[in-house]
Enzyme design. Sequence first.
Site, PDB file in Angstrom:
ATOM      1  N   ASP A  11       0.867  -1.165   0.000  1.00  0.00           N
ATOM      2  CA  ASP A  11       0.000   0.000   0.000  1.00  0.00           C
ATOM      3  C   ASP A  11       0.916   1.230   0.000  1.00  0.00           C
ATOM      4  O   ASP A  11       2.130   1.104   0.212  1.00  0.00           O
ATOM      5  CB  ASP A  11      -0.879  -0.040   1.258  1.00  0.00           C
ATOM      6  N   ASP A  31      -0.230   5.150   1.060  1.00  0.00           N
ATOM      7  CA  ASP A  31      -0.532   6.051   2.178  1.00  0.00           C
ATOM      8  C   ASP A  31      -0.526   5.285   3.499  1.00  0.00           C
ATOM      9  O   ASP A  31      -1.252   4.303   3.666  1.00  0.00           O
ATOM     10  CB  ASP A  31      -1.902   6.702   1.986  1.00  0.00           C
TER      11      ASP A  31
END
Length: 223
Positions: free
Chosen positions: A11, A13
């Site tokens: 991922d 953020d």
Amino acid sequence: MRFEVDAILFDIDGTLVDSTGAVVRSWEAWSAAWGIDPAEVLRVCHGRRSEDTVAEFLPSDQRAAAVAELERLELADLGDVTALPATRDLLSALPEGRWAAVTSGSRALMRARLAAAGLPVPDVLVAAEDVRLGKPDPQGYLQAARALGFDVRRCLVVEDAPAGLEAGRAAGAHVLAVATSHSAQDLCAADAVVPDLGACSVEATASGLMISTAVGPRADPVL
């Protein structure tokens, strides 16, 4: 704990970059403009596509304009976006073609945040507009594994949010959580939970990658 895998699917953020301040400010400004309680929005937005969050609060005929406004706010707020601890070193240790990023953000926003943090953009970047269903659906992680040419069951998903962990689990990958935006208790679906990537080391092996963590497993060990 150790993971023997072919590739890592990150991922962005909260996992590679610290964008929490920008995310909160953007959603608060957006909520004020649309007359929505920001606390309710922030309760559900983390780790999910903007369009999926917006759909919970606005009728269909207003959603496109609302998503575009949020994107404008986020692209204008990059000043304090930084790399999370040890991220640069870990990414630099990965061989070419052995990692990808799967994000709930748009491609333009994620490229901008990675650049602001001084991090490389991977060759394989699956963004919000690349999938029909966002996290917690596994579509993004399945797509990234295929693009790299690996079986997703031989990949490690690294996430900071419950929706992303659920997506990784549903895809069939091993799952590692970083407790940068949620408590360890909220991340119990992971095979292991670490404070951040500083608790991890990676080694290229003849068969793929060996990732070691300094924190024990949260579920049955996956080796």
